[in-house]
Design a protein around this motif. Structure first.
Motif, PDB file in Angstrom:
ATOM      1  N   SER A  88       0.889  -1.173   0.000  1.00 43.14           N
ATOM      2  CA  SER A  88       0.000   0.000   0.000  1.00 43.14           C
ATOM      3  C   SER A  88       0.925   1.220   0.000  1.00 43.14           C
ATOM      4  O   SER A  88       1.684   1.412   0.945  1.00 43.14           O
ATOM      5  N   TYR A  89       0.863   2.019  -1.081  1.00 44.17           N
ATOM      6  CA  TYR A  89       1.842   3.091  -1.293  1.00 44.17           C
ATOM      7  C   TYR A  89       1.273   4.444  -0.868  1.00 44.17           C
ATOM      8  O   TYR A  89       0.120   4.746  -1.169  1.00 44.17           O
ATOM      9  N   GLU A  90       2.098   5.203  -0.175  1.00 48.49           N
ATOM     10  CA  GLU A  90       1.640   6.528   0.263  1.00 48.49           C
ATOM     11  C   GLU A  90       2.808   7.524   0.220  1.00 48.49           C
ATOM     12  O   GLU A  90       3.901   7.210   0.706  1.00 48.49           O
ATOM     13  N   VAL A  91       2.567   8.694  -0.368  1.00 47.19           N
ATOM     14  CA  VAL A  91       3.612   9.731  -0.440  1.00 47.19           C
ATOM     15  C   VAL A  91       3.679  10.484   0.884  1.00 47.19           C
ATOM     16  O   VAL A  91       2.659  10.857   1.456  1.00 47.19           O
ATOM     17  N   VAL A  92       4.894  10.666   1.377  1.00 49.70           N
ATOM     18  CA  VAL A  92       5.123  11.450   2.605  1.00 49.70           C
ATOM     19  C   VAL A  92       5.834  12.732   2.177  1.00 49.70           C
ATOM     20  O   VAL A  92       7.026  12.708   1.880  1.00 49.70           O
ATOM     21  N   PRO A  93       5.106  13.853   2.053  1.00 49.51           N
ATOM     22  CA  PRO A  93       5.736  15.067   1.524  1.00 49.51           C
ATOM     23  C   PRO A  93       6.762  15.695   2.471  1.00 49.51           C
ATOM     24  O   PRO A  93       7.731  16.301   2.029  1.00 49.51           O
ATOM     25  N   GLY A  94       6.550  15.496   3.782  1.00 54.38           N
ATOM     26  CA  GLY A  94       7.450  16.143   4.757  1.00 54.38           C
ATOM     27  C   GLY A  94       8.283  15.111   5.507  1.00 54.38           C
ATOM     28  O   GLY A  94       8.616  14.063   4.968  1.00 54.38           O
ATOM     29  N   VAL A  95       8.584  15.402   6.763  1.00 51.67           N
ATOM     30  CA  VAL A  95       9.362  14.452   7.584  1.00 51.67           C
ATOM     31  C   VAL A  95       8.582  14.021   8.822  1.00 51.67           C
ATOM     32  O   VAL A  95       9.138  13.592   9.821  1.00 51.67           O
ATOM     33  N   GLU A  96       7.259  14.205   8.760  1.00 47.02           N
ATOM     34  CA  GLU A  96       6.424  13.686   9.854  1.00 47.02           C
ATOM     35  C   GLU A  96       5.546  12.555   9.294  1.00 47.02           C
ATOM     36  O   GLU A  96       5.080  12.618   8.162  1.00 47.02           O
ATOM     37  N   TRP A  97       5.324  11.573  10.132  1.00 46.26           N
ATOM     38  CA  TRP A  97       4.420  10.494   9.763  1.00 46.26           C
ATOM     39  C   TRP A  97       3.786   9.947  11.026  1.00 46.26           C
ATOM     40  O   TRP A  97       4.434   9.893  12.063  1.00 46.26           O
ATOM     41  N   ASP A  98       2.477   9.576  10.948  1.00 49.21           N
ATOM     42  CA  ASP A  98       1.797   9.059  12.142  1.00 49.21           C
ATOM     43  C   ASP A  98       2.305   7.641  12.403  1.00 49.21           C
ATOM     44  O   ASP A  98       1.708   6.656  11.971  1.00 49.21           O
ATOM     45  N   VAL A  99       3.450   7.562  13.094  1.00 46.61           N
ATOM     46  CA  VAL A  99       4.093   6.250  13.273  1.00 46.61           C
ATOM     47  C   VAL A  99       3.214   5.309  14.103  1.00 46.61           C
ATOM     48  O   VAL A  99       3.429   4.103  14.121  1.00 46.61           O
ATOM     49  N   GLU A 100       2.188   5.881  14.791  1.00 45.88           N
ATOM     50  CA  GLU A 100       1.352   4.992  15.620  1.00 45.88           C
ATOM     51  C   GLU A 100       0.283   4.293  14.789  1.00 45.88           C
ATOM     52  O   GLU A 100      -0.407   3.402  15.270  1.00 45.88           O
ATOM     53  N   GLU A 101       0.174   4.746  13.513  1.00 39.47           N
ATOM     54  CA  GLU A 101      -0.837   4.107  12.656  1.00 39.47           C
ATOM     55  C   GLU A 101      -0.546   2.609  12.589  1.00 39.47           C
ATOM     56  O   GLU A 101       0.615   2.215  12.399  1.00 39.47           O
ATOM     57  N   GLY A 102      -1.603   1.821  12.773  1.00 37.74           N
ATOM     58  CA  GLY A 102      -1.404   0.359  12.809  1.00 37.74           C
ATOM     59  C   GLY A 102      -0.928  -0.176  11.477  1.00 37.74           C
ATOM     60  O   GLY A 102      -1.117   0.439  10.419  1.00 37.74           O
TER      61      GLY A 102
END
Ligand SMILES: O=C(O)[C@H](O)COP(=O)(O)O
Length: 301
Positions: A88-102
């Motif tokens: 499942s592909y998702e673009v991360v434009p910045g340097v934050e990501w919801d790492v708690e996402e399951g």
């Protein structure tokens, strides 16, 4: 190679052979696709990873990373297919990501960032390597390709790079141009990201570090991952190695990255300090890395 227990295995590889690698042309941010050979290389890389994980009782990666360039995405797609996994592909434009996402056990979460892109090769993009070597001479050619501070002349973004829809031939004599940035990197532009027109390896390390720290290692920590899979480029993999293994500015000059041979970097799970690094096919890696170093000095590979 026997993996040490209780370490994070960052499985790193450069994409499979691209159309421009095959033509011995500087690629950088030009969005070249894989050749058929590049796809076979990706499939072989997946088989090496499956064998390594099976023999060392390491779970197959649940999280993957690619750049925003097609050749890394295609490499990831072929590898996951070979491993019988879905991505499942998702673009991360910045340097934050919801790492708690399951994480979904059956689906590999693949995050895509411009910070994993190949170094921007400036005005050398689209140019044949033997031609650039002739024009700049061996010393300057290798200084810009491999020295930590070596930086190619900037691309003229007003000309080469804005590939209009009806791109009736190149205005610059280039056979290849970068895709239109407003189309390709719209998300990044909306997030105020300033994209480069030329980069040294140092520039790549600087833009890579926050993504590695805030996303890749945070995800590993949050989910207590045993492994993750990262598909990058020659210079972006060199940058990752420099950061994770704390390689000196001098020593990094001697590091060349072959297409599609998986390289495992083991990190201490608690401190993320470097533990070990090894190719899953060291012989092939050594031969192919030397070929990479020699590009330009011989005709097409
Ligand atoms: O972008 C490219 O053309 C290559 O990945 C760069 O290869 P080199 O830095 O080994 O010349």
């Amino acid at each position: 190679m026997t993996a040490s227990s209780n370490s994070l295995k960052v499985i790193l590889l450069r994409h499979g052979q691209s159309e421009l690698n095959h033509e011995n042309i500087f690629c950088g941010w030009i969005d070249a696709r894989l050749t058929e050979k590049g796809k076979v290389q990706a499939r072989n890389a997946a088989k090496l990873i499956q064998k390594y994980c099976r023999e060392n009782k390491v779970p197959l990666p649940q999280v993957g990373y690619t750049s925003r360039l097609l050749r890394t995405q295609q490499t990831m797609e072929v590898m996951l297919d070979e491993m019988g996994l879905k991505g499942s592909y998702e673009v991360v434009p910045g340097v934050e990501w919801d790492v708690e996402e399951g994480l979904d056990g059956d689906i590999v979460k693949v995050l895509q960032s411009w910070r994993l892109n190949e170094r921007h090769y400036g005005s050398w993009q689209g140019q044949r390597k033997p031609q650039i070597l002739k024009e700049y001479g061996k010393e300057q050619y290798m200084y810009i390709r491999r020295d930590y501070w070596g930086k190619p002349p900037a691309a003229d973004l007003k000309r080469e790079m804005v590939q209009e829809t009806n791109d009736a031939g190149s205005l610059t004599g280039y056979e290849f141009k970068e895709p239109n940035r407003h189309q390709k990197y719209g998300l990044e532009e909306q997030n105020g990201v300033e994209l480069p027109d030329s980069e040294s390896l140092r520039d790549v390390v600087e833009r890579m570090r926050p993504f590695l720290t805030n996303v890749v290692l945070e995800m590993a920590k949050q989910h207590n991952l045993d492994s993750c899979l990262l598909v990058g480029h020659g210079s972006s993999v060199r940058s990752i190695l420099k950061i994770l293994q704390e390689i000196s500015d001098e020593e990094i000059k001697n590091v060349d990255i072959p297409n599609a041979t998986p390289l495992v970097v083991e990190l201490n799970k608690d401190t993320f300090k470097f533990v070990n690094r090894y190719y899953l096919d060291p012989e092939t890696a050594s031969i192919d890395a030397e070929k990479v170093r020699q590009e330009g000095f011989q005709n097409n590979p």
